[in-house]
Structure formats: C-alpha cells, structure tokens
Scaffold this motif. Structure first.
Motif, short mmCIF file in Angstrom:
data_model
loop_
_atom_site.label_atom_id
_atom_site.label_comp_id
_atom_site.label_asym_id
_atom_site.label_seq_id
_atom_site.Cartn_x
_atom_site.Cartn_y
_atom_site.Cartn_z
N ALA A 106 0.84 -1.19 0.00
CA ALA A 106 0.00 0.00 0.00
C ALA A 106 0.88 1.24 0.00
CB ALA A 106 -0.91 0.01 1.22
N ASP A 107 0.49 2.21 -0.82
CA ASP A 107 1.14 3.52 -0.81
C ASP A 107 0.11 4.57 -1.24
OD1 ASP A 107 0.95 3.38 -3.58
OD2 ASP A 107 3.04 2.87 -3.86
N HIS A 108 0.54 5.82 -1.26
CA HIS A 108 -0.39 6.92 -1.56
C HIS A 108 -0.72 7.04 -3.04
CE1 HIS A 108 -0.60 8.52 2.46
NE2 HIS A 108 0.71 8.38 2.57
N TYR A 109 0.04 6.39 -3.91
CA TYR A 109 -0.18 6.53 -5.34
C TYR A 109 -1.00 5.38 -5.92
CZ TYR A 109 3.38 10.02 -4.70
OH TYR A 109 4.07 11.11 -4.24
N ASN A 110 -0.69 4.14 -5.52
CA ASN A 110 -1.37 2.97 -6.07
C ASN A 110 -2.44 2.42 -5.16
OD1 ASN A 110 0.30 2.93 -8.39
ND2 ASN A 110 1.93 2.03 -7.16
N GLY A 111 -2.53 2.91 -3.93
CA GLY A 111 -3.54 2.43 -3.00
C GLY A 111 -3.15 1.08 -2.40
N TYR A 112 -4.18 0.35 -1.98
CA TYR A 112 -4.00 -0.96 -1.33
C TYR A 112 -4.14 -2.05 -2.39
CZ TYR A 112 -5.00 -4.83 1.88
OH TYR A 112 -4.98 -6.01 2.56
N GLN A 113 -3.10 -2.87 -2.55
CA GLN A 113 -3.11 -3.97 -3.51
C GLN A 113 -2.84 -5.26 -2.76
OE1 GLN A 113 -0.09 -2.90 -6.31
NE2 GLN A 113 -1.30 -1.27 -7.22
N ALA A 114 -3.81 -6.15 -2.78
CA ALA A 114 -3.69 -7.39 -2.02
C ALA A 114 -3.69 -8.59 -2.95
CB ALA A 114 -4.84 -7.51 -1.03
N GLN A 115 -2.99 -9.64 -2.52
CA GLN A 115 -2.98 -10.91 -3.23
C GLN A 115 -3.31 -11.99 -2.20
OE1 GLN A 115 0.77 -11.89 -5.03
NE2 GLN A 115 -0.19 -13.26 -6.49
N VAL A 116 -4.37 -12.74 -2.46
CA VAL A 116 -4.86 -13.76 -1.53
C VAL A 116 -4.49 -15.13 -2.06
CG1 VAL A 116 -6.89 -14.69 -0.36
CG2 VAL A 116 -6.79 -12.26 -0.92
N SER A 117 -3.96 -15.97 -1.17
CA SER A 117 -3.62 -17.34 -1.56
C SER A 117 -4.08 -18.30 -0.47
CB SER A 117 -2.12 -17.49 -1.80
OG SER A 117 -1.41 -17.24 -0.61
#
Length: 130
Positions: A86-97
């Motif tokens: 997560a950062d201020h430019y791309n937001g929250y990016q999650a990968q679930v496994s």
C-alpha cells in the motif's frame, strides 16, 4: 452618520470573520501533514491449541510504502494468506492465496466448551488505620 458607518464596518467584519460552512474543508494550511513519515515494522502470531485459533500478521514500512502479510487457519483446515502493498499513489493492492485442501468431516464431535474460571485476585490489600 459616523455611527452608522462604524456600525456597518462592525457588522461586515463580524460576518466575514465567521466561516460560511463550519463543517466544510479546512484551509490548506491545516490539512498539511508536516512531519516526515517514520519507518516501522512489527509482527505478531497467535496459536492456541485449546481454543483452535491460529493467525498472525507482519508489516514493514519505509515511510512511504507499506508491505505486509497476514494469515489465518480457516475452519475448513486451509490456511489463507493475504500479502499486500500500500502507498499513496497505487492504494491498497492485495494478493490472496490458500494452502491445503478444504476438509469437511462427515461426523462432528461435541462442541468445544470452556470451563468457567473463578476470579482469584492476587493482590488483597489490608486497610491500615494510623
């Protein structure tokens, strides 16, 4: 006449001093975060065989981006792991496994119950009258 002009100046000054929308956006000088971000990291894990809980979380930050993961053992026996950035430019990016295969037993045992425990204070002060 001078009194009327003075009264008019006071009324205009008071009207200008009060904000038109008290709950609206604040001036930019109040919204700016002026401190530098501080890097951090933390981790924790919980595994309680008696209660059947098993989960954990870890996170690292360099001050501008956050990376981490958390995991939990699901009721069907699989382990779910979420890895995120997560950062201020791309937001929250999650990968679930998921690890393992879901298990659904044909017979279920008795429900898990916990015996109540009586409260035993460890500190029992005695009053002193001096």
């Amino acid at each position: 006449m001078l009194v009327k002009v003075a009264a008019l100046v006071v009324v205009v000054g008071v009207a200008v001093a009060f904000p038109s929308d008290e709950y609206g956006p604040q001036p930019k000088s109040q919204n700016v975060y002026k401190e530098d971000p501080i890097p951090y990291n933390y981790a924790y894990g919980v595994k309680d065989e008696y209660a059947g809980t098993d989960f954990g979380h870890s996170e690292d930050s360099d001050g501008s981006a956050v990376k981490g993961s958390y995991n939990v053992v699901l009721p069907d026996g699989r382990i779910q792991t979420v890895t995120y950035v997560a950062d201020h430019y791309n937001g929250y990016q999650a990968q679930v496994s998921y690890q393992g295969e879901a298990q659904y037993p044909h017979e279920y045992g008795p429900p898990i119950t916990f015996k109540p425990q009586a409260y035993q204070p460890s500190y029992n002060p005695q009053p002193s009258y001096q």
